[in-house]
Design a protein around this motif. Structure first.
Motif, short mmCIF file in Angstrom:
data_model
loop_
_atom_site.label_atom_id
_atom_site.label_comp_id
_atom_site.label_asym_id
_atom_site.label_seq_id
_atom_site.Cartn_x
_atom_site.Cartn_y
_atom_site.Cartn_z
N LEU A 32 3.18 7.98 4.07
CA LEU A 32 3.47 7.31 5.34
C LEU A 32 2.34 6.35 5.72
N LYS A 33 1.09 6.78 5.54
CA LYS A 33 -0.04 5.93 5.90
C LYS A 33 -0.13 4.70 5.00
N THR A 34 0.04 4.88 3.69
CA THR A 34 -0.05 3.73 2.80
C THR A 34 1.13 2.77 2.97
N THR A 35 2.28 3.30 3.32
CA THR A 35 3.43 2.43 3.58
C THR A 35 3.19 1.61 4.85
N ARG A 36 2.61 2.23 5.86
CA ARG A 36 2.28 1.48 7.08
C ARG A 36 1.23 0.41 6.81
N ILE A 37 0.23 0.74 6.01
CA ILE A 37 -0.79 -0.25 5.65
C ILE A 37 -0.15 -1.41 4.89
N GLY A 38 0.74 -1.10 3.96
CA GLY A 38 1.47 -2.15 3.25
C GLY A 38 2.29 -3.02 4.19
N GLY A 39 2.91 -2.40 5.18
CA GLY A 39 3.67 -3.15 6.18
C GLY A 39 2.78 -4.10 6.97
N ILE A 40 1.60 -3.65 7.34
CA ILE A 40 0.66 -4.50 8.07
C ILE A 40 0.23 -5.67 7.21
N ILE A 41 0.01 -5.41 5.92
CA ILE A 41 -0.37 -6.49 5.00
C ILE A 41 0.76 -7.51 4.90
N PHE A 42 2.01 -7.05 4.81
CA PHE A 42 3.16 -7.97 4.78
C PHE A 42 3.21 -8.83 6.04
N ILE A 43 2.96 -8.22 7.20
CA ILE A 43 2.99 -8.97 8.45
C ILE A 43 1.91 -10.05 8.46
#
Length: 70
Positions: free
Chosen positions: A45-56
């Motif tokens: 969950l944490k790494t997916t959220r970090i990936g989402g922030i990078i995409f943004i």
């Protein structure tokens, strides 16, 4: 320039989805690979959220980059 903005918006939308609903992303992409019926791990969950922030961030950069380079 139109495609750049379109792709940047797609990046931002995917990033928002990954940041807000990482558990739903796990259900769509990873749950079928697991024999157990458990939930995704905290690390996932944490790494997916970090990936989402990078995409943004990449999406926002892609929107403003053509204007800066002109």
């Amino acid at each position: 320039m139109g495609w750049t903005i379109f792709l940047a918006v797609i990046l931002i939308l995917v990033g928002l989805f990954l940041t807000i609903k990482p558990d739903l992303w796990w259900q769509l992409t990873e749950s079928w690979k697991s024999y157990s019926t458990g939930d995704p791990s905290d690390l996932y969950l944490k790494t997916t959220r970090i990936g989402g922030i990078i995409f943004i961030v990449l999406g926002v950069i892609a929107i403003f980059l053509p204007f800066i380079l002109e």
